[in-house]
Design a protein around this motif. Structure first.
Motif, short mmCIF file in Angstrom:
data_model
loop_
_atom_site.label_atom_id
_atom_site.label_comp_id
_atom_site.label_asym_id
_atom_site.label_seq_id
_atom_site.Cartn_x
_atom_site.Cartn_y
_atom_site.Cartn_z
N ALA A 215 -6.91 -47.04 -32.41
CA ALA A 215 -7.98 -46.07 -32.60
C ALA A 215 -8.64 -45.69 -31.28
CB ALA A 215 -9.02 -46.63 -33.57
N LEU A 216 -8.68 -46.64 -30.34
CA LEU A 216 -9.28 -46.36 -29.04
C LEU A 216 -8.51 -45.30 -28.27
CD1 LEU A 216 -10.33 -49.91 -27.78
CD2 LEU A 216 -11.82 -48.05 -28.55
N LEU A 217 -7.24 -45.12 -28.61
CA LEU A 217 -6.43 -44.13 -27.91
C LEU A 217 -6.93 -42.71 -28.15
CD1 LEU A 217 -2.85 -45.56 -28.52
CD2 LEU A 217 -4.21 -45.70 -26.43
N TRP A 218 -7.77 -42.52 -29.17
CA TRP A 218 -8.31 -41.20 -29.46
C TRP A 218 -9.74 -41.04 -28.93
CZ3 TRP A 218 -6.72 -41.81 -35.26
CH2 TRP A 218 -5.33 -41.74 -35.35
N ALA A 219 -10.24 -42.03 -28.23
CA ALA A 219 -11.61 -41.94 -27.72
C ALA A 219 -11.73 -40.80 -26.70
CB ALA A 219 -12.01 -43.27 -27.07
N PRO A 220 -12.87 -40.09 -26.68
CA PRO A 220 -13.04 -38.94 -25.77
C PRO A 220 -13.35 -39.38 -24.33
CG PRO A 220 -15.02 -39.25 -27.07
CD PRO A 220 -14.02 -40.25 -27.59
N VAL A 221 -12.44 -40.16 -23.75
CA VAL A 221 -12.60 -40.61 -22.37
C VAL A 221 -11.27 -40.38 -21.65
CG1 VAL A 221 -14.39 -42.32 -22.91
CG2 VAL A 221 -11.98 -42.98 -22.99
N SER A 222 -11.23 -40.77 -20.40
CA SER A 222 -10.02 -40.60 -19.62
C SER A 222 -8.82 -41.26 -20.29
CB SER A 222 -10.22 -41.23 -18.22
OG SER A 222 -9.00 -41.36 -17.55
N ARG A 223 -7.66 -40.57 -20.24
CA ARG A 223 -6.44 -41.12 -20.85
C ARG A 223 -6.08 -42.46 -20.26
NH1 ARG A 223 -1.15 -37.46 -20.70
NH2 ARG A 223 -2.52 -36.19 -22.04
N TRP A 224 -6.20 -42.60 -18.95
CA TRP A 224 -5.85 -43.87 -18.30
C TRP A 224 -6.81 -44.97 -18.71
CZ3 TRP A 224 -1.22 -43.98 -16.49
CH2 TRP A 224 -0.63 -42.81 -15.99
N LEU A 225 -8.09 -44.65 -18.84
CA LEU A 225 -9.07 -45.66 -19.21
C LEU A 225 -8.84 -46.15 -20.63
CD1 LEU A 225 -11.60 -47.32 -18.72
CD2 LEU A 225 -12.97 -45.32 -19.42
N ARG A 226 -8.67 -45.20 -21.56
CA ARG A 226 -8.48 -45.65 -22.94
C ARG A 226 -7.14 -46.37 -23.11
NH1 ARG A 226 -8.18 -39.42 -24.98
NH2 ARG A 226 -5.94 -39.05 -24.71
N GLY A 227 -6.13 -45.95 -22.35
CA GLY A 227 -4.85 -46.67 -22.41
C GLY A 227 -4.96 -48.07 -21.88
N ALA A 228 -5.70 -48.25 -20.79
CA ALA A 228 -5.87 -49.58 -20.20
C ALA A 228 -6.66 -50.48 -21.13
CB ALA A 228 -6.56 -49.46 -18.85
N VAL A 229 -7.75 -49.94 -21.71
CA VAL A 229 -8.58 -50.74 -22.61
C VAL A 229 -7.79 -51.12 -23.86
CG1 VAL A 229 -10.63 -50.74 -24.06
CG2 VAL A 229 -10.73 -49.76 -21.76
N ALA A 230 -7.05 -50.17 -24.43
CA ALA A 230 -6.27 -50.46 -25.64
C ALA A 230 -5.18 -51.49 -25.36
CB ALA A 230 -5.64 -49.17 -26.17
N GLY A 231 -4.50 -51.36 -24.24
CA GLY A 231 -3.46 -52.33 -23.90
C GLY A 231 -4.03 -53.72 -23.68
N ALA A 232 -5.17 -53.78 -23.00
CA ALA A 232 -5.79 -55.09 -22.76
C ALA A 232 -6.24 -55.73 -24.07
CB ALA A 232 -6.98 -54.92 -21.82
N LEU A 233 -6.73 -54.90 -25.00
CA LEU A 233 -7.18 -55.43 -26.29
C LEU A 233 -6.01 -55.98 -27.09
CD1 LEU A 233 -9.44 -55.88 -28.31
CD2 LEU A 233 -9.08 -53.54 -29.15
N VAL A 234 -4.90 -55.25 -27.11
CA VAL A 234 -3.72 -55.74 -27.85
C VAL A 234 -3.22 -57.06 -27.27
CG1 VAL A 234 -1.29 -55.27 -28.34
CG2 VAL A 234 -2.99 -53.46 -28.64
#
Length: 427
Positions: A215-234
């Motif tokens: 779900a974080l991948l759809w957050a209205p922030v930078s693509r790199w930021l949301r990708g990094a946060v989502a990957g770290a969470l997984v």
């Protein structure tokens, strides 16, 4: 979108008749074997039997249909409405019918099983069901995210089949830890059992953490930021889940004592599952009469509590001087309550005791409560119990029974000691 319009346009409506028909066909044919275990009025036993069979199906339906809905939204260009409605709102609306169908595949068979077994829902059973429903939502979100990313039609059967096989086949792997991350609990849920907080948290952490990351991948922030946060969470959730279950055996940890019990009497206090409360008066009379016979024989039979073994089937509590654990339910069903109680008065200082003296002691104690034949029937299932052995036991104890009570107690104490003698030393 209006609710009725949303339901009519959802793939869940078209798939529902087939999915429900297949689930209830499976319920009527194969699920019966798991429901034959006596739940003893404990709904978690019934709920677990349903979930262990149907969770892979519910997960596959949730993830597969969610992927279809996401792919359909992408093809229709509805994501361009994000300025009016957020992607989360759109996703939640289209996921609702899918999740509702997945929930129905679990809730309806569970209700049927509870009615069939005449068991009322209780907190442990509802806990297991709620746990499964949360996992369905997580699988649906993951499937939706995959379908939104990969819009080829092949993604729908691939994710559904992969989800089904990954969950269903995990219990057949030789490595134990994967099965503990799926939400399927190996081994039937016995009376009073419930998975520990860690056993519930491990699959929830992995599934819900992965869903939140998607779900974080759809957050209205930078693509790199949301990708990094989502990957770290997984990664963090996967590592946390694995660290919880890495050293568990085939059956994960379970807490006990959650079932409703009924107790009656004083010294001894008889405790059985509440579902067997109607037999407690007869059990109390049998136990008190047996203890009185044992005391007349000179044996120290003064327990304060006698508990049925069904209260702790998987993790049996050994009897102590004051608290005895006795298969009262088995005894009541087979007419051997006196024999089952009498066995608990015998205490050897070693384990296991020598077979010859031990058999003499048990036969003598069984004779004292009028159930010598019950013990002989038990021995008849052992391969070394020959007619010569039967005669040895019967003749030996018959001679003892002709002695005075004092001399019988002397023989009893001597024979118990002999059963633990090895090279002249008692262990």
């Amino acid at each position: 979108m209006k609710p009725l319009t949303l339901i009519r346009s959802s793939s869940a409506l078209r798939v529902a008749p087939v999915a429900l028909l297949l689930v209830f066909a499976y319920y009527a044919t194969d699920l019966g074997d798991d429901l034959r275990i006596d739940p003893l009025g404990y709904s978690a036993t019934v709920v677990d039997a349903v979930l262990r069979n149907l969770l892979p199906v519910a997960f596959a339906v949730a993830s597969g249909l969610a992927a279809w809905e996401a792919r359909k939204l992408g093809a229709s260009g509805i994501w361009r409405l994000g300025a009016v409605r957020s992607r989360y709102t759109i996703a939640a609306q289209h996921l609702s019918p899918v999740v509702a169908l997945a929930w129905s595949l679990l809730i309806l068979p569970t209700l049927c099983a509870l009615v069939q077994e005449q068991v009322a829902p209780d907190v442990p059973g509802l806990t297991l069901l709620a746990f499964a429903l949360v996992l369905c939502v997580a699988h649906g979100i993951v499937g939706f995210a995959v379908g939104a990313t990969v819009r080829h039609i092949a993604v729908v059967p691939i994710i559904a089949v992969t989800d089904f096989l990954a969950v269903g086949w995990s219990t057949g792997l030789e490595t134990p830890w994967p099965r503990h991350l799926t939400g399927l609990f190996a081994g039937k849920m016995m009376f009073g059992e419930l998975p520990t907080a860690a056993a519930l948290a491990a699959p929830l952490l992995l599934a819900v953490g992965s869903a939140v990351a998607m779900a974080l991948l759809w957050a209205p922030v930078s693509r790199w930021l949301r990708g990094a946060v989502a990957g770290a969470l997984v990664i963090a959730c996967a590592f946390g889940s694995f660290s919880l279950v890495s050293d568990w055996s085939y059956i994960g940890p379970r807490s006990t004592g959650h079932g409703a019990i009924a107790c009656a009497g004083q010294s001894p206090r008889i405790c059985v599952p509440e579902a067997r409360a109607e037999h407690i008066s007869a059990l109390t009379e049998e136990a008190e009469a047996t203890l009185e016979s044992l005391r007349r024989a000179g044996l120290p039979a003064e327990p304060t509590t006698i508990k049925d073994t069904s209260l702790n089937l998987r993790y049996p509590e050994p009897s102590t001087k004051d608290d005895w654990t006795v298969p009262l339910g088995v005894g009541e069903a087979t007419g051997t309550v006196r024999y089952q109680v009498a066995r608990e008065v015998v205490h050897f200082e070693c384990a296991p005791p020598a077979t010859g003296p031990a058999r003499l002691v048990y036969y003598w104690v069984s004779s004292k409560v009028g159930q010598a034949d019950t013990y002989l029937r038990r021995l008849s299932s052992e391969p070394d119990f020959t007619p010569q052995e039967r005669s040895r036991i019967q003749d030996g104890v018959a001679k003892v029974l002709r002695l005075s009570e004092a001399r019988q107690m002397d023989w009893y104490e001597t024979t118990v000691a002999e059963a633990c003698q090895e090279d002249g030393t008692t262990t």
